[in-house]
Design an enzyme around this catalytic site. Structure first.
Site, PDB file in Angstrom:
ATOM      1  N   SER A 246      35.032  36.390  43.206  1.00 44.18           N
ATOM      2  CA  SER A 246      33.567  36.459  43.189  1.00 44.18           C
ATOM      3  C   SER A 246      32.971  35.081  43.481  1.00 44.18           C
ATOM      4  CB  SER A 246      33.086  36.952  41.832  1.00 44.18           C
ATOM      5  OG  SER A 246      33.687  38.193  41.538  1.00 44.18           O
TER       6      SER A 246
ATOM      7  N   LEU B 196      31.463  42.386  42.819  1.00 41.80           N
ATOM      8  CA  LEU B 196      32.708  43.060  43.178  1.00 41.80           C
ATOM      9  C   LEU B 196      33.064  42.887  44.651  1.00 41.80           C
ATOM     10  CD1 LEU B 196      32.148  46.371  41.163  1.00 41.80           C
ATOM     11  CD2 LEU B 196      33.344  44.282  40.431  1.00 41.80           C
TER      12      LEU B 196
ATOM     13  N   VAL C  33      44.620  40.534  46.390  1.00 40.20           N
ATOM     14  CA  VAL C  33      44.045  40.882  47.693  1.00 40.20           C
ATOM     15  C   VAL C  33      43.444  39.610  48.299  1.00 40.20           C
ATOM     16  CG1 VAL C  33      42.329  42.295  48.897  1.00 40.20           C
ATOM     17  CG2 VAL C  33      43.568  43.236  46.930  1.00 40.20           C
TER      18      VAL C  33
ATOM     19  N   MET D 189      33.750  41.174  35.890  1.00 43.68           N
ATOM     20  CA  MET D 189      32.510  40.422  35.674  1.00 43.68           C
ATOM     21  C   MET D 189      31.541  40.671  36.834  1.00 43.68           C
ATOM     22  SD  MET D 189      33.470  37.025  33.607  1.00 43.68           S
ATOM     23  CE  MET D 189      33.996  36.033  34.985  1.00 43.68           C
TER      24      MET D 189
ATOM     25  N   GLY E  55      39.174  42.966  46.161  1.00 43.87           N
ATOM     26  CA  GLY E  55      40.185  42.761  45.116  1.00 43.87           C
ATOM     27  C   GLY E  55      39.935  43.709  43.949  1.00 43.87           C
ATOM     28  N   HIS E  56      38.665  43.776  43.525  1.00 43.97           N
ATOM     29  CA  HIS E  56      38.319  44.712  42.450  1.00 43.97           C
ATOM     30  C   HIS E  56      38.565  46.163  42.906  1.00 43.97           C
ATOM     31  CE1 HIS E  56      35.551  41.212  41.483  1.00 43.97           C
ATOM     32  NE2 HIS E  56      36.139  41.381  40.317  1.00 43.97           N
TER      33      HIS E  56
HETATM   34  P1  AMP Z   1      36.762  39.225  37.406  1.00 42.32           P
HETATM   35  O1  AMP Z   1      35.598  40.063  37.824  1.00 42.32           O
HETATM   36  O2  AMP Z   1      36.926  37.973  38.211  1.00 42.32           O
HETATM   37  O3  AMP Z   1      36.805  39.001  35.913  1.00 42.32           O
HETATM   38  O4  AMP Z   1      38.052  40.081  37.754  1.00 42.32           O
HETATM   39  C1  AMP Z   1      38.222  41.385  37.242  1.00 42.32           C
HETATM   40  C2  AMP Z   1      39.620  41.836  37.547  1.00 42.32           C
HETATM   41  O5  AMP Z   1      39.828  41.858  38.961  1.00 42.32           O
HETATM   42  C3  AMP Z   1      40.691  40.901  36.960  1.00 42.32           C
HETATM   43  O6  AMP Z   1      41.757  41.681  36.449  1.00 42.32           O
HETATM   44  C4  AMP Z   1      41.111  40.103  38.168  1.00 42.32           C
HETATM   45  O7  AMP Z   1      42.434  39.610  38.077  1.00 42.32           O
HETATM   46  C5  AMP Z   1      40.990  41.133  39.271  1.00 42.32           C
HETATM   47  N1  AMP Z   1      40.846  40.465  40.569  1.00 42.32           N
HETATM   48  C6  AMP Z   1      39.923  39.548  40.923  1.00 42.32           C
HETATM   49  N2  AMP Z   1      40.135  39.113  42.186  1.00 42.32           N
HETATM   50  C7  AMP Z   1      41.233  39.767  42.640  1.00 42.32           C
HETATM   51  C8  AMP Z   1      41.983  39.752  43.867  1.00 42.32           C
HETATM   52  N3  AMP Z   1      41.648  38.971  44.894  1.00 42.32           N
HETATM   53  N4  AMP Z   1      43.054  40.551  43.951  1.00 42.32           N
HETATM   54  C9  AMP Z   1      43.429  41.343  42.920  1.00 42.32           C
HETATM   55  N5  AMP Z   1      42.772  41.413  41.745  1.00 42.32           N
HETATM   56  C10 AMP Z   1      41.700  40.633  41.602  1.00 42.32           C
END
Ligand code: AMP
Length: 288
Positions: free
Chosen positions: A192, A34, A182, A31, A37-38
């Site tokens: 985010s 970034l 992460v 989403m 983690g991303h």
């Molecule tokens: P989001 O943008 O929040 O929808 O996350 C996109 C992807 O990144 C999802 O698969 C999340 O689980 C992963 N993600 C978000 N934050 C982290 C993090 N701190 N460590 C590992 N993966 C993450």
């Protein structure tokens, strides 16, 4: 560092994937807003695929709270830079009308009982909305030939479980990969939404990881978990409002029986926590 190609429409996405004609494609849905983690998902995809495709799309359907949707951080230019540094080839950044081209879905995916627990109980409709967009994005980025993998973070443990079930239940021809959480140097799981926290709130939010660590350390030493001690830590954290803290079966999300929590711990479990820090809802988890 190569700048990724940015595509906005499904037609451009399809053409770009066809032109690359990859032997393997790694896809990471996000989403946006970034962070590292991303980036770790992007790098995992980069390591084993010829073409790395990400999506940046804030999916309104998975927000049950209008103000959360309105305040969700959006920063495509910075996102493209981070994606470039992590070796991404193609960024799909569609408008909502491109994803929901036939209007909002009339025929829906249901996340079932698993989608009504924990995050689903606190955010009604969230997981159905998440599955709706992930299902579409998996179709739109499917290279149709060659290897096809999709990468998800363990940070969203319940989401990952549901995507695994959707892929198994509906026979999606994609291999799923889970990537570890992460964290910031102090232990806060990167999210985010952390950008919306004040410095004081960021400090207060460390209680999520600390409370998890308390229970995880006991599990590692085969001691009783006594999770009420972890829950008690939230009473001393004034900016933090605990939603749930639970140790569950990693396959079913059923809470472990009390006799598994108050006797020496030997089995397997998953610690799940969600809390509001100020106006920001945060989640964290750890397998034990
Ligand atoms: P989001 O943008 O929040 O929808 O996350 C996109 C992807 O990144 C999802 O698969 C999340 O689980 C992963 N993600 C978000 N934050 C982290 C993090 N701190 N460590 C590992 N993966 C993450």
């Amino acid at each position: 560092m190569k700048t990724p190609k940015i595509v906005k429409t499904r037609a451009e996405l399809k053409a770009a994937i066809a032109a690359a004609n990859p032997g393997s494609l790694g896809f990471v849905p996000t989403m946006g807003a970034l962070h590292r983690g991303h980036a770790s998902l992007f790098k995992a995809a980069r390591a084993e695929n010829e073409l790395v495709v990400i999506s940046v799309f804030v999916n309104e359907l998975q927000f049950n709270d209008a103000s959360d949707y309105a305040t969700y951080p959006r920063q495509l230019d910075a996102d493209v830079q981070l994606a470039a540094a992590a070796g991404v080839d193609l960024v799909f950044a569609p408008d909502a009308s491109e994803i929901y081209h036939a209007g909002l879905p009339l025929v829906k995916l249901s996340s079932g009982a698993l989608g009504e627990m924990y995050e689903g109980a606190s955010r009604p409709g969230h997981f159905d909305g998440m599955l709706a967009v992930v299902a579409k994005l998996l179709h739109l980025t499917d290279p149709r030939r060659g290897e096809y993998r999709a990468y998800f973070g363990q940070k969203d443990a319940q989401q990952l479980m549901l995507i695994r079930r959707m892929v198994a239940d509906l026979d999606y021809p994609v291999e799923l990969r889970a990537v570890p959480i992460v964290r910031s140097p102090k232990g806060l799981a990167l999210s985010s939404r952390n950008a919306l926290l004040s410095e004081e709130e960021k400090e207060a939010a460390l209680v999520l990881h600390r409370s998890i660590q308390l229970v995880a350390d006991r599990a590692a030493h085969n001691e009783p978990l006594y999770i009420e001690d972890a829950i008690g830590m939230y009473q001393m954290a004034p900016l933090v409002e605990l939603d749930y803290f639970a140790v569950v079966d990693p396959d079913t999300l059923q809470e472990l029986a009390f006799n598994c929590q108050d006797t020496p711990f030997t089995g397997e479990g998953l610690i799940l926590v969600a809390a509001k820090v100020g106006n920001v809802r945060l989640i964290d988890n750890q397998p034990i």
